[in-house]
Design a protein around this motif. Structure first.
Motif, PDB file in Angstrom:
ATOM      1  N   VAL A 291       0.836  -1.204   0.000  1.00  0.00           N
ATOM      2  CA  VAL A 291       0.000   0.000   0.000  1.00  0.00           C
ATOM      3  C   VAL A 291       0.868   1.249   0.000  1.00  0.00           C
ATOM      4  O   VAL A 291       0.596   2.221  -0.727  1.00  0.00           O
ATOM      5  CB  VAL A 291      -0.951  -0.006   1.214  1.00  0.00           C
TER       6      VAL A 291
ATOM      7  N   PHE B  29       2.168   1.886  -3.484  1.00  0.00           N
ATOM      8  CA  PHE B  29       1.135   2.479  -4.323  1.00  0.00           C
ATOM      9  C   PHE B  29       0.968   3.966  -4.009  1.00  0.00           C
ATOM     10  O   PHE B  29       0.907   4.806  -4.917  1.00  0.00           O
ATOM     11  CB  PHE B  29      -0.204   1.757  -4.116  1.00  0.00           C
TER      12      PHE B  29
ATOM     13  N   VAL C 289      -6.464   3.638  -3.321  1.00  0.00           N
ATOM     14  CA  VAL C 289      -5.959   2.351  -2.821  1.00  0.00           C
ATOM     15  C   VAL C 289      -6.416   2.183  -1.381  1.00  0.00           C
ATOM     16  O   VAL C 289      -6.266   3.102  -0.573  1.00  0.00           O
ATOM     17  CB  VAL C 289      -4.419   2.294  -2.883  1.00  0.00           C
TER      18      VAL C 289
ATOM     19  N   ILE D 159      -8.352   0.082  -6.182  1.00  0.00           N
ATOM     20  CA  ILE D 159      -7.390  -0.986  -5.884  1.00  0.00           C
ATOM     21  C   ILE D 159      -7.502  -1.333  -4.404  1.00  0.00           C
ATOM     22  O   ILE D 159      -7.528  -0.431  -3.557  1.00  0.00           O
ATOM     23  CB  ILE D 159      -5.948  -0.543  -6.200  1.00  0.00           C
TER      24      ILE D 159
END
Length: 551
Positions: free
Chosen positions: A210, A213, A225, A248
Motif C-alpha cells: 500500500v 502504491f 488504494v 485498488i
C-alpha cells in the motif's frame, strides 16, 4: 481480386483442424505465400525474448513511445485474444497481413529508463519525482510483458524491485496516471468499482505494498488504494469501501474473503489479480480463503462467461522469490498461457517439468537448482558460527560490534523467546525491540517505524518478518534459530542486500545443528563460511577457506 481470394483461402486452409494437428506434431514453423508465423515455444529453446512476445522498443526523438509501431505476433497479442481470451480471427488475419513479424535483438531486459518500457508519460514523471530513474532487470522484463496482457509469474530475489514490476503496469491502466490514449476505459479511480486486487500473506507485506502504491500515486490520489488486513477495524474498512470507493484493494486472504462473503467487497469487474508471495499463499492455512478469492475476483482468462454475473476477464500476476513446481501447477490452472518472468529471461511454463524424485539411498550431494540460486540477493556474504545455546545472544552482540552493523534483523522460531533476547541486548546497552503477530497492528507499526528511523538498532522477530519487511538499510541478518529449510533461509537472507546493496547473513548454530547448515549450503549452492568473532573482528577459519572456495 482473384489474388486476394486465393490469399484468404490459403489463410483459412492454414487454420483448418488437420493443418493444426500437423503443426502440433512437428512443432516447427509454418509458412505460406502471405503469412510467416513462428511457434510460441520451440522444441529446444526454453526462454523467450521480449520481442518474441510482441514488444518492440521504439522511441521518438522527443523521447515518447511510438505505440503505433509495435508489432503484435500471432496468437499472443491482446487483440488476437479478443477481450483477453475470446479468439478474434478477423483482427488476427489483418495484423498478420499488414506486416511480418520482425526479429529484434535488442529487447530491453536492461532498460536505461522507464520510458523505454511503454509506460505513460504522466506515470514516468511521477517515478522521476520519487527518485526512480532506472528500472531493475526484473522490472525491465516484467513491465512490458504485463502491458501485453499476459498472465505471468514474476520470480526474482528479494529486494530486486518486484513490487514496482507489477504496480506500474496496473497504474498505467487504472486511475489518474493511466495511459488514456490506449485505454478505452475512462474510469478515474472509483467509478468502475474495484479494478485490481492484490493479495499478500501477511499484514506487514500488505501495508508495504500500500505504501508503494501511495508513494507513486501521491497524496492527492492515494485514496484510490485501500488496505484490507486482518487485525484492523473491519467497520472502518467497510465504510472506506462504501464512501471512498477505491479502485485498488490490497489485503490478506482472510479479510478479503470475509468481506467478499459478506457482499461488501464486489470484485466481479476486477481486471487484475495479484498474488504476492504466492508460494506462501498456497499453504494449507490460506486454502479456503484463496479458493473464494479465485472464484469471485473477475473471471479466469479464456473461461466461459458467467451467466449469473457480469464479470470481466482478469489478468493474473503471481509474484515470489522462489517458484516451486506447486506454483507452476497453480499458474497453469488459474491463468491462461502464463509466462515465467525472471531477470533477463522469459520462460514459457510448458518448458518447466516437475522435479525429479529424490533418491534417498544415494550418497551423492544434492546439486543446487537454478531457482534456489536466483532467489538470493547477489551481494551477500554468508557465515555461520558455532556457539552453545546460552552463549548465542552474546555471539550476536559481538558480531554486531565486529561488523559495526547499524540495522540488524534477528530471526528466531519461538515467539516466547523474543522478549528474553531483547532484554539481554538492552541490558548490554544495545537498543532492541521485538516484532511478532501478538503485538497488534499499532504496536507492530510503531516498532517498525522506530527501527526504520534508527531509534532501534536490533529488531528481534520470528518468521512473520521473513517476507514483506522492506528496510533497504538493513546490513545484517542473524539466525539465532535455524530456518526450517533452504527456502526460509533465502527469504530471511533477503531482508538484507536489497536493491544491489551489500549485506551479511550470520547463522549461529550449536555443534549438532551443523549438518543442517551444510545441507542448506549444498541446496542453495552458496558458500556459508565458518567464522569466529575474536578481539572485535569477524575472522574466517583457515579450514573453511578451502571448503567455501570449492563450491
Amino acid at each position: 481480386m482473384p489474388a486476394l481470394m486465393s490469399a484468404r483461402l490459403l489463410l483459412l486452409v492454414g487454420e483448418s483442424l488437420p493443418m493444426r494437428r500437423a503443426l502440433a506434431s512437428s512443432r516447427t514453423a509454418w509458412l505460406h505465400s502471405t503469412v510467416h508465423c513462428k511457434s510460441q515455444v520451440e522444441p529446444h529453446q526454453g526462454s523467450l525474448t521480449l520481442s518474441r512476445i510482441g514488444f518492440k522498443r521504439e522511441i521518438k526523438a522527443e523521447g515518447k513511445r511510438n505505440s503505433d509501431k509495435v508489432v503484435k505476433p500471432l496468437g499472443l497479442s491482446s487483440e488476437s485474444r479478443g477481450s483477453k481470451g475470446k479468439f478474434n480471427g478477423v483482427k488476427e488475419k489483418k495484423a498478420v497481413r499488414v506486416r511480418q513479424k520482425e526479429q529484434i535483438e535488442s529487447a530491453p531486459f536492461a532498460a536505461n529508463s522507464f520510458s523505454e518500457l511503454g509506460l505513460p508519460d504522466v506515470l514516468i514523471k511521477r517515478l522521476e519525482k520519487e527518485g526512480f530513474n532506472v528500472p531493475t532487470d526484473v522490472q525491465s522484463a516484467a513491465i512490458p510483458t504485463i502491458l501485453k496482457n499476459h498472465d505471468v509469474i514474476i520470480q526474482s530475489y528479494t529486494g530486486s524491485g518486484k513490487t514496482l514490476a507489477y504496480l506500474l503496469p496496473i497504474l498505467s491502466a487504472i486511475g489518474p496516471l493511466r495511459n488514456r490514449v490506449s485505454e478505452g476505459n475512462d474510469s478515474g479511480g472509483g467509478k468502475a468499482g474495484i479494478e485490481a486486487v492484490v493479495v499478500a500473506p501477511s499484514r506487514e507485506l500488505a501495508m508495504q505494498i500500500v505504501r508503494e502504491f501511495e508513494k507513486i500515486l501521491g497524496t492527492e490520489n492515494k485514496k484510490m488504494v485501500q488496505q484490507l488486513v486482518g487485525g484492523a477495524n473491519r467497520t472502518r474498512q467497510e465504510e472506506g469501501l462504501k464512501k471512498v470507493k477505491p479502485a485498488i484493494v490490497v489485503g490478506t486472504p482472510g479479510r478479503i474473503s470475509e468481506l467478499s462473503a459478506a457482499g461488501i467487497l464486489r470484485t466481479h469487474g476486477c481486471r487484475f489479480l495479484v498474488l504476492d508471495e504466492v508460494d506462501e499463499l498456497l499453504s494449507f492455512n490460506f486454502r479456503e480463503d484463496m479458493h473464494r478469492i479465485l472464484d469471485h475476483v473477475g473471471r479466469r482468462s479464456g473461461a466461459g462467461a458467467d451467466p449469473n454475473a457480469k464479470r470481466v476477464e482478469r489478468q493474473l500476476i503471481m509474484v515470489s522469490a522462489t517458484v516451486p513446481f506447486s506454483v507452476v501447477r497453480a499458474a497453469r490452472s488459474w491463468g491462461s498461457e502464463p509466462i515465467l518472468v525472471q531477470a533477463k529471461k522469459i520462460v514459457p511454463l510448458e518448458t518447466i517439468s516437475p522435479p525429479k524424485p529424490v533418491n534417498l539411498s544415494s550418497s551423492s550431494p544434492a546439486t543446487p537448482s537454478q531457482q534456489s540460486v536466483e532467489s538470493l540477493p547477489p551481494a551477500l556474504k554468508h557465515y555461520y558460527s558455532i556457539a552453545r545455546l546460552q552463549h548465542k545472544v552474546d555471539t550476536l552482540r559481538r558480531c554486531i560490534h565486529a561488523l559495526d552493523a547499524k540495522y540488524v534483523i534477528v530471526f528466531m522460531n519461538n515467539t516466547r523467546q523474543l522478549k528474553d533476547v531483547v532484554f539481554k541486548l538492552e541490558a548490554r546497552g544495545m537498543k532492541a525491540a521485538e516484532l511478532h503477530g501478538d503485538l497488534g497492528k499499532l504496536g507492530r507499526s510503531t516498532t517498525l517505524k522506530k527501527f526504520k528511523n534508527g531509534e532501534v538498532r536490533v529488531l528481534v522477530t520470528n518468521e512473520l518478518s521473513a517476507r514483506g519487511l522492506d528496510v533497504p538499510e538493513c546490513d545484517l541478518v542473524v539466525n539465532i534459530d535455524l530456518p526450517t529449510d533452504s527456502t526460509h533461509y533465502a527469504h530471511r537472507a533477503g531482508r538484507t542486500g536489497r536493491l544491489g546493496r551489500k549485506g551479511t547473513v550470520l547463522t549461529i548454530c550449536e555443534e549438532p545443528e551443523l549438518f543442517v547448515v551444510k545441507k542448506m549450503q549444498k541446496q542453495l549452492g552458496i558458500p556459508i563460511t565458518c567464522c569466529e568473532i575474536t578481539e572485535g573482528k569477524l575472522l574466517v577459519t583457515e579450514e573453511e577457506k578451502t571448503l567455501s572456495s570449492s563450491i
